[in-house]
Design an enzyme around this catalytic site. Structure first.
Site, PDB file in Angstrom:
ATOM      1  N   LYS A  56     -37.469 -35.363  -8.388  1.00  0.00           N
ATOM      2  CA  LYS A  56     -37.891 -36.459  -9.287  1.00  0.00           C
ATOM      3  C   LYS A  56     -36.685 -37.173  -9.904  1.00  0.00           C
ATOM      4  O   LYS A  56     -36.589 -38.399  -9.854  1.00  0.00           O
ATOM      5  CB  LYS A  56     -38.807 -35.920 -10.413  1.00  0.00           C
ATOM      6  CG  LYS A  56     -40.053 -35.218  -9.930  1.00  0.00           C
ATOM      7  CD  LYS A  56     -40.918 -34.727 -11.079  1.00  0.00           C
ATOM      8  CE  LYS A  56     -40.253 -33.713 -11.971  1.00  0.00           C
ATOM      9  NZ  LYS A  56     -39.902 -32.424 -11.297  1.00  0.00           N
ATOM     10  N   SER A  57     -35.766 -36.401 -10.498  1.00  0.00           N
ATOM     11  CA  SER A  57     -34.627 -37.033 -11.193  1.00  0.00           C
ATOM     12  C   SER A  57     -33.726 -37.745 -10.199  1.00  0.00           C
ATOM     13  O   SER A  57     -33.229 -38.860 -10.478  1.00  0.00           O
ATOM     14  CB  SER A  57     -33.791 -35.988 -11.943  1.00  0.00           C
ATOM     15  OG  SER A  57     -34.588 -35.289 -12.833  1.00  0.00           O
ATOM     16  N   SER A 103     -45.572 -33.090 -14.917  1.00  0.00           N
ATOM     17  CA  SER A 103     -46.972 -33.500 -15.180  1.00  0.00           C
ATOM     18  C   SER A 103     -47.926 -32.777 -14.217  1.00  0.00           C
ATOM     19  O   SER A 103     -48.516 -33.421 -13.348  1.00  0.00           O
ATOM     20  CB  SER A 103     -47.128 -35.027 -15.122  1.00  0.00           C
ATOM     21  OG  SER A 103     -46.381 -35.633 -14.099  1.00  0.00           O
TER      22      SER A 103
HETATM   23  N1  LIG Z   1     -42.079 -23.119 -17.972  1.00  0.00           N
HETATM   24  C1  LIG Z   1     -41.532 -24.202 -17.399  1.00  0.00           C
HETATM   25  N2  LIG Z   1     -42.210 -24.864 -16.427  1.00  0.00           N
HETATM   26  C2  LIG Z   1     -41.664 -25.958 -15.842  1.00  0.00           C
HETATM   27  N3  LIG Z   1     -40.451 -26.479 -16.183  1.00  0.00           N
HETATM   28  C3  LIG Z   1     -39.747 -25.850 -17.149  1.00  0.00           C
HETATM   29  C4  LIG Z   1     -40.255 -24.696 -17.783  1.00  0.00           C
HETATM   30  N4  LIG Z   1     -39.328 -24.283 -18.704  1.00  0.00           N
HETATM   31  C5  LIG Z   1     -38.307 -25.146 -18.648  1.00  0.00           C
HETATM   32  N5  LIG Z   1     -38.543 -26.102 -17.712  1.00  0.00           N
HETATM   33  C6  LIG Z   1     -37.641 -27.245 -17.491  1.00  0.00           C
HETATM   34  O1  LIG Z   1     -38.304 -28.350 -18.102  1.00  0.00           O
HETATM   35  C7  LIG Z   1     -38.436 -29.432 -17.199  1.00  0.00           C
HETATM   36  C8  LIG Z   1     -39.882 -29.914 -17.133  1.00  0.00           C
HETATM   37  O2  LIG Z   1     -40.172 -30.741 -18.175  1.00  0.00           O
HETATM   38  P1  LIG Z   1     -41.352 -31.792 -18.042  1.00  0.00           P
HETATM   39  O3  LIG Z   1     -41.374 -32.502 -19.352  1.00  0.00           O
HETATM   40  O4  LIG Z   1     -41.174 -32.602 -16.833  1.00  0.00           O
HETATM   41  O5  LIG Z   1     -42.638 -30.841 -17.883  1.00  0.00           O
HETATM   42  S1  LIG Z   1     -44.182 -31.192 -18.044  1.00  0.00           S
HETATM   43  O6  LIG Z   1     -44.413 -32.496 -17.409  1.00  0.00           O
HETATM   44  O7  LIG Z   1     -44.502 -31.219 -19.458  1.00  0.00           O
HETATM   45  O8  LIG Z   1     -44.911 -30.109 -17.350  1.00  0.00           O
HETATM   46  C9  LIG Z   1     -38.065 -28.928 -15.826  1.00  0.00           C
HETATM   47  O9  LIG Z   1     -37.254 -29.963 -15.323  1.00  0.00           O
HETATM   48  P2  LIG Z   1     -37.268 -30.473 -13.807  1.00  0.00           P
HETATM   49  O10 LIG Z   1     -36.585 -29.364 -13.047  1.00  0.00           O
HETATM   50  O11 LIG Z   1     -36.446 -31.722 -13.846  1.00  0.00           O
HETATM   51  O12 LIG Z   1     -38.659 -30.731 -13.356  1.00  0.00           O
HETATM   52  C10 LIG Z   1     -37.335 -27.641 -16.079  1.00  0.00           C
HETATM   53  O13 LIG Z   1     -35.958 -27.893 -16.034  1.00  0.00           O
HETATM   54  N1  LIG Z   2     -34.988 -36.515  -0.123  1.00  0.00           N
HETATM   55  C1  LIG Z   2     -34.580 -36.023  -1.286  1.00  0.00           C
HETATM   56  N2  LIG Z   2     -34.958 -36.621  -2.443  1.00  0.00           N
HETATM   57  C2  LIG Z   2     -34.551 -36.131  -3.636  1.00  0.00           C
HETATM   58  N3  LIG Z   2     -33.774 -35.019  -3.797  1.00  0.00           N
HETATM   59  C3  LIG Z   2     -33.374 -34.391  -2.675  1.00  0.00           C
HETATM   60  C4  LIG Z   2     -33.758 -34.852  -1.390  1.00  0.00           C
HETATM   61  N4  LIG Z   2     -33.236 -34.025  -0.465  1.00  0.00           N
HETATM   62  C5  LIG Z   2     -32.540 -33.096  -1.144  1.00  0.00           C
HETATM   63  N5  LIG Z   2     -32.605 -33.296  -2.485  1.00  0.00           N
HETATM   64  C6  LIG Z   2     -31.932 -32.459  -3.500  1.00  0.00           C
HETATM   65  O1  LIG Z   2     -32.947 -31.735  -4.213  1.00  0.00           O
HETATM   66  C7  LIG Z   2     -32.524 -31.527  -5.570  1.00  0.00           C
HETATM   67  C8  LIG Z   2     -33.611 -32.098  -6.478  1.00  0.00           C
HETATM   68  O2  LIG Z   2     -33.240 -31.908  -7.822  1.00  0.00           O
HETATM   69  P1  LIG Z   2     -33.794 -32.817  -8.990  1.00  0.00           P
HETATM   70  O3  LIG Z   2     -33.709 -34.260  -8.611  1.00  0.00           O
HETATM   71  O4  LIG Z   2     -33.101 -32.386 -10.244  1.00  0.00           O
HETATM   72  O5  LIG Z   2     -35.343 -32.393  -9.009  1.00  0.00           O
HETATM   73  P2  LIG Z   2     -36.390 -32.475 -10.207  1.00  0.00           P
HETATM   74  O6  LIG Z   2     -35.971 -33.600 -11.115  1.00  0.00           O
HETATM   75  O7  LIG Z   2     -37.703 -32.726  -9.542  1.00  0.00           O
HETATM   76  O8  LIG Z   2     -36.329 -31.147 -10.899  1.00  0.00           O
HETATM   77  C9  LIG Z   2     -31.195 -32.243  -5.755  1.00  0.00           C
HETATM   78  O9  LIG Z   2     -30.158 -31.293  -5.602  1.00  0.00           O
HETATM   79  C10 LIG Z   2     -31.171 -33.236  -4.566  1.00  0.00           C
HETATM   80  O10 LIG Z   2     -29.876 -33.533  -4.116  1.00  0.00           O
END
Ligand SMILES: Nc1ncnc2c1ncn2[C@@H]1O[C@H](COP(=O)(O)OS(=O)(=O)O)[C@@H](OP(=O)(O)O)[C@H]1O
Ligand SMILES: Nc1ncnc2c1ncn2[C@@H]1O[C@H](COP(=O)(O)OP(=O)(O)O)[C@@H](O)[C@H]1O
Length: 211
Positions: A37-38, A105
């Protein structure tokens, strides 16, 4: 008794869109932690910025440092996290800006509640699809390792649910599609909907021609 009255403003969303030369919407990226996502949100924002489109990126992680710092990961707190983020995104859409939101979400009802806050066509749901095994192997923040070790409870995809969208507006599969293609699919959708305006469309065509 309701004592609060909505105040109309002399400058409208349509006026702001006209000034910007493009429309506005929210691009809502949903998917597991580590699905991309990020990464996609950042690349999409850059691509739009380079086309002269005004954007703002609302990243779930970042919002949890400020606006949503009081919230945890219970279903109720996740719902409130999404509601607040959608309210902020709505202000950006009203300002004529394309808001890009990246939040896990995980619950359909929360995403549908967010969609219902917008006018038809303004909420674009993008499913960032990636098998949990791949997300686990990527583990960009080491959180899966900690969740599997029992240090984090209620981690999405491990011991907390993720409900995939049934009919997302766009779906990208990041385990098999390069980042560039994922971004292109979203841009294409925005173009097809006529959201980017003529000058951004021309800039996109020039960029495609140079590749
Ligand atoms: N229990 C648990 N479950 C999922 N994720 C967790 C949890 N604890 C911490 N994290 C970290 O928080 C990020 C998710 O935050 P979000 O605001 O996207 O979550 S939500 O939409 O409210 O479910 C998520 O970031 P992303 O990896 O970027 O998705 C995690 O880094
Ligand atoms: N097609 C792709 N699109 C997005 N990220 C990718 C893809 N292929 C590999 N990746 C890697 O997957 C990881 C995704 O991390 P991140 O963007 O932080 O995910 P999220 O925000 O969903 O937690 C990164 O290290 C990114 O370089």
């Amino acid at each position: 008794m309701n004592t609060i009255v909505w105040q109309p403003t002399p400058v409208t969303k349509a006026d702001r869109r006209r000034l910007n030369g493009h429309s506005s919407c929210v691009v809502w990226l949903t998917g597991l932690s580590g699905s991309g996502k990020s990464t996609i949100a950042g690349a999409l924002e850059l691509a739009l910025h380079e086309r002269g489109v005004r954007t703002y990126l609302l990243d779930g992680d970042n919002l949890r440092h400020g606006l949503n710092r009081d919230l945890g990961f219970s279903p109720e707190h996740r719902a409130e996290n999404i509601r607040r983020t959608a309210e902020v995104a709505k202000l950006f859409v009203d300002a004529g800006i394309i808001a890009i939101c990246g939040l896990i979400s995980p619950y359909r009802r929360d995403r549908e509640a967010a969609r219902a806050m917008f006018e038809p066509g303004e909420f674009i749901e993008v499913f960032v699809d990636c098998p949990v095994e791949v997300c686990r192997s990527r583990d960009p923040k080491g959180l899966y390792k900690r969740a599997l070790a029992g240090e984090i409870k209620g981690f999405t995809g491990i011991d907390d649910p993720y409900e995939p969208p049934i009919r997302p507006d766009v779906m990208v599969q990041t385990d098999r599609t390069p980042l560039r293609e994922c971004v292109r699919a979203i841009l294409h959708h925005l173009e097809q909907r006529g959201l980017l305006g003529a000058s951004a469309q021309r800039a996109g065509e020039r960029a495609a021609g140079e590749r």
